[in-house]
Every structure is written in structure tokens, then in C-alpha cells.
Design an enzyme around this catalytic site. Structure first.
Site, mmCIF file in Angstrom:
data_model
loop_
_atom_site.group_PDB
_atom_site.id
_atom_site.type_symbol
_atom_site.label_atom_id
_atom_site.label_comp_id
_atom_site.label_asym_id
_atom_site.label_seq_id
_atom_site.Cartn_x
_atom_site.Cartn_y
_atom_site.Cartn_z
ATOM 1 N N GLU A 58 0.848 -1.179 0.000
ATOM 2 C CA GLU A 58 0.000 0.000 0.000
ATOM 3 C C GLU A 58 0.890 1.237 0.000
ATOM 4 O O GLU A 58 2.086 1.169 0.264
ATOM 5 C CB GLU A 58 -0.931 -0.028 1.209
ATOM 6 C CG GLU A 58 -1.899 -1.206 1.189
ATOM 7 C CD GLU A 58 -2.799 -1.249 2.413
ATOM 8 O OE1 GLU A 58 -2.898 -0.227 3.103
ATOM 9 O OE2 GLU A 58 -3.384 -2.307 2.681
ATOM 10 N N VAL A 66 -18.817 -1.257 -9.913
ATOM 11 C CA VAL A 66 -18.650 -2.099 -11.099
ATOM 12 C C VAL A 66 -17.982 -3.417 -10.715
ATOM 13 O O VAL A 66 -17.164 -3.473 -9.802
ATOM 14 C CB VAL A 66 -17.817 -1.384 -12.193
ATOM 15 C CG1 VAL A 66 -18.533 -0.127 -12.673
ATOM 16 C CG2 VAL A 66 -16.420 -1.027 -11.684
ATOM 17 N N GLU A 114 -2.205 -0.897 -10.222
ATOM 18 C CA GLU A 114 -2.956 -1.405 -11.371
ATOM 19 C C GLU A 114 -3.687 -0.288 -12.099
ATOM 20 O O GLU A 114 -4.155 -0.475 -13.230
ATOM 21 C CB GLU A 114 -3.957 -2.476 -10.907
ATOM 22 C CG GLU A 114 -5.235 -1.967 -10.281
ATOM 23 C CD GLU A 114 -5.058 -1.365 -8.895
ATOM 24 O OE1 GLU A 114 -5.957 -0.623 -8.442
ATOM 25 O OE2 GLU A 114 -4.004 -1.630 -8.258
ATOM 26 N N LYS A 115 -3.770 0.894 -11.475
ATOM 27 C CA LYS A 115 -4.466 2.016 -12.111
ATOM 28 C C LYS A 115 -3.812 2.415 -13.432
ATOM 29 O O LYS A 115 -4.475 2.978 -14.310
ATOM 30 C CB LYS A 115 -4.511 3.213 -11.168
ATOM 31 C CG LYS A 115 -5.351 2.996 -9.921
ATOM 32 C CD LYS A 115 -5.318 4.211 -9.017
ATOM 33 C CE LYS A 115 -6.148 3.986 -7.759
ATOM 34 N NZ LYS A 115 -5.593 2.927 -6.896
ATOM 35 N N TYR A 167 -7.950 6.777 -19.893
ATOM 36 C CA TYR A 167 -8.383 6.438 -18.543
ATOM 37 C C TYR A 167 -7.568 7.257 -17.542
ATOM 38 O O TYR A 167 -6.333 7.356 -17.664
ATOM 39 C CB TYR A 167 -8.186 4.942 -18.264
ATOM 40 C CG TYR A 167 -8.668 4.549 -16.884
ATOM 41 C CD1 TYR A 167 -10.025 4.368 -16.641
ATOM 42 C CD2 TYR A 167 -7.768 4.387 -15.834
ATOM 43 C CE1 TYR A 167 -10.478 4.021 -15.373
ATOM 44 C CE2 TYR A 167 -8.221 4.049 -14.566
ATOM 45 C CZ TYR A 167 -9.582 3.868 -14.342
ATOM 46 O OH TYR A 167 -10.022 3.543 -13.087
ATOM 47 N N ASN A 214 -3.514 8.056 -5.373
ATOM 48 C CA ASN A 214 -3.757 8.919 -4.212
ATOM 49 C C ASN A 214 -2.463 9.241 -3.481
ATOM 50 O O ASN A 214 -2.488 9.744 -2.366
ATOM 51 C CB ASN A 214 -4.765 8.281 -3.254
ATOM 52 C CG ASN A 214 -4.323 6.910 -2.762
ATOM 53 O OD1 ASN A 214 -3.154 6.557 -2.876
ATOM 54 N ND2 ASN A 214 -5.252 6.142 -2.216
#
Length: 360
Positions: free
Chosen positions: A127, A220, A250-251, A235, A240
Site C-alpha cells: 500500500e 462495477v 494497477e491504475k 483512462y 492517491n
């Protein structure tokens, strides 16, 4: 006739018949399970560790995700690993893996026995530093780091890999026919103070953005998420966390996988370029304002040849995703199995939580 029936039903004959039937059934059972069927091979983790196995103790299930403890060999071609969650094996374990997420609010459940001289404690964390609290108690507790950073002891992250010659691109150019949206964003974790939220609030003034996720009350599924990325030209790969080494998720890799061009916000561009081809994504810092970024995206929408240039990297490279946490645990076991030297790690808090200071 009646006398004959009485003879058959005599207790002695019934006993003989019952014993004979049971022996017959037992014979058929043994024949079926031990003669006709092959003997089942028991892998080490199902029984007990083999003499030369490397024992890795998972002190907690990482992120409470359970998986097959016997999969290192079959899934990742890693031999000789014995994974266990049995804390009774602590004194024999060559390594103890502790995921930071499981101790971030409670340190009382850490091992209390002295650490054997041969044992490595592995700190696992994936994280962001910006959203993880520092813990003074772990400063010098671990001697191995398992993380996405390039300078971790065990580095594991999504990667852009060189293609094999026979790999076919199944996404592009066919995916262009499916694109009916210009810009998309899926987000659940919302905080008005996040830089990504502030940037979005400005960007949406200049360009239409299709939004999804729990924040927008449009949760979703995984299948829907993939469909969204396939049908969007761009996209918003908005992290953050900014100003921390090597952090990206993965963004950005999911859009790259599924055929959408990522618009990155997070770490500086030069850090993204360590892991992603520079012409495969757009970075918000390439533009002086959200309005200028919107103008660029709108111009690419009208110029398909310029848009296609963001996919040229796919001719030679492909995305390799990581299976969390199964692969992480197996790679950790592989590391302690092959690396026998004495090891110390100091100043975990400074190493992980200090912000970027230079461009190295």
C-alpha cells in the site's frame, strides 16, 4: 419349503452371510482405491516439510486472503518451499512473513519467542506510504523487505516485458472499433483533499468524463471494469499518493493491458518511465493546467493517427501482472531459500516513508 426357509434364516447362516458380504465390500473398496487408481502424491505442505525444504511461516494470511499453500511449484516453478500458517513451527521456520496491513493497528500479536539465528523476518507491504501510518516499533524489527520499490530486497510489481516472437496482440488494433467514450474514471476512495480529486474537479470543467465506482454510486464488477477500459480512449490513472519512490498500481497497468491510454497523476514522470515506455502514457505534469490537458485529449480524439502512436509499444512489449498475495509469498520463500547470508535492515520508517528528494 418352509423348513428350507427356516434353515436359511438360521442365525448361524445369517452370521456367515453377513461376514462374507462385509469382506466382499471391503475387498472391492480396497481394489478400487489402491489398485485401479494411482497413488496420490502428497506435496510437502500437505503433510510435513521434507528434510531440505525451506519453511516459510505466514504469521497472518496476507490481507486475509487464503490460497493453496502447495502452489509455488505448480504455479511459479519454485521448488523446495514449505508454506505454513502453523505457528507451532515458528522455531523451525527459515522465514516469517508479516504483512504490514495486519499489524498497522495492533502489534500485540507479533511473535514473542526469540528469533532463531537462521531465521529471516520479512516485512511485506504494497500500500502507499502516504496512506500508511508509521510504526516506530517496526523500525529495526525486520531484516528483509518485500515491496514494489526497486531497492527492496524482494521486488515484486507489474512489469512491461519484452514479447516472445510468437505473442499476438489480441487488443490492438481491434479494440479501436469498440471505443465510444473519450475519458473514463473508476474511483471509490474519495477525499476532497486528495490531489487527484482536486485535479478531476478542474478537468471536468473542460472535458466530459465518464465516472464509475462507489463514490459515484456506480459500483462495477471486474468484468464491467474491463469493459469500461476497453471502450474508453483515455483512462484517468490517478493515484492517491505522490512524491514517493516507485509507487504506481494497477491504475496504470490495467489500462495498458486492456487497450486504453493512461493519464497518470502521482509520482513524477521520470519514475513512471522506469517501468513504462514514455510514449505509452500521458502525464498530467506534461501540461501547465487541466485545461491544457483537456485540449490535448480532445485533439487526439480527432486525430486517430496521433492517438495510435500511444500503442506502438505493444509491438515489442506486453504487461505482466502479479498474482496477489500468492506470488508474493512464493517469491519470498524463493528468496530465503537461495539467499543464506546474514542480513540486517535498518531505518525502515525512513526508507519507506520519506518523500522523494532527488531524481535518482
Amino acid at each position: 419349503m418352509a423348513d428350507h426357509i427356516k434353515t436359511i434364516l438360521h442365525p448361524t447362516y445369517l452370521l456367515i452371510f453377513s461376514v462374507g458380504l462385509n469382506m466382499f465390500l471391503i475387498h472391492k473398496f480396497l481394489q478400487q482405491h489402491f489398485t485401479e487408481s494411482p497413488v496420490r502424491t502428497v506435496t510437502p505442505s500437505e503433510d510435513k516439510p521434507l528434510e531440505n525444504s525451506t519453511i516459510l511461516l505466514l504469521w497472518f494470511w496476507p490481507s486475509r486472503k487464503r490460497f493453496d499453500l502447495n502452489s509455488c511449484c505448480s504455479r511459479f516453478n519454485i521448488d523446495g518451499c514449505y508454506l505454513t500458517v502453523d505457528r507451532e513451527l515458528y522455531s523451525k521456520a527459515h522465514g516469517v512473513l508479516i504483512n504490514h496491513r495486519e499489524i498497522k493497528s495492533n502489534l500485540s500479536d507479533l511473535p514473542t519467542k526469540p528469533r532463531p539465528f537462521f531465521q529471516k523476518w520479512i516485512w511485506m507491504h504494497f500500500e502507499s506510504p502516504q496512506n500508511t501510518k508509521r510504526l516506530d516499533a517496526v523500525e529495526n524489527l525486520f531484516n528483509v523487505t518485500l515491496n514494489y520499490r526497486r531497492d527492496a530486497d524482494i521486488v515484486l510489481r507489474e512489469q512491461i516485458m519484452i514479447k516472445t516472437e510468437d505473442t499476438e496482440d489480441k487488443i490492438f488494433p481491434q479494440v479501436l472499433d469498440k471505443k465510444d467514450k473519450l475519458v473514463c474514471w473508476v474511483v471509490s476512495n474519495w477525499n476532497e483533499q486528495y490531489e487527484r480529486v482536486k485535479y478531476y474537479n478542474e478537468l471536468k470543467k473542460h472535458i466530459n468524463i465518464y465516472t464509475y465506482g462507489r463514490h459515484f454510486e456506480k459500483a462495477v464488477s471486474n468484468a464491467q471494469y474491463k469493459e469500461i477500459l476497453t471502450t474508453c480512449k483515455f483512462y484517468l490513472s490517478f493515484e492517491n499518493t505522490a512524491n514517493h519512490y516507485d509507487y504506481m498500481t494497477e491504475k496504470i497497468f490495467s489500462p495498458l493491458t486492456l487497450g486504453s491510454v493512461p493519464v497518470a497523476l502521482g509520482a513524477p514522470r521520470y519514475i513512471y518511465e522506469r517501468f513504462v515506455p514514455k510514449d505509452a502514457f500521458i502525464h498530467v505534469k506534461d501540461f501547465s493546467s487541466p485545461q491544457k490537458l483537456a485540449e490535448h485529449l480532445l485533439s487526439l480524439d480527432k486525430n486517430i493517427e496521433e492517438y495510435k502512436k500511444y500503442f506502438q509499444w505493444r509491438k515489442h512489449f506486453e504487461v505482466k501482472l502479479v498474482n496477489y498475495p500468492e506470488e508474493h509469498v512464493c517469491r519470498a520463500c524463493q528468496y530465503i531459500r537461495t539467499k543464506k547470508d546474514y542480513q540486517v535492515f535498518r531505518n525502515l520508517n525512513k526508507w519507506y516513508w520519506d518523500a522523494i528528494k532527488d531524481e535518482t
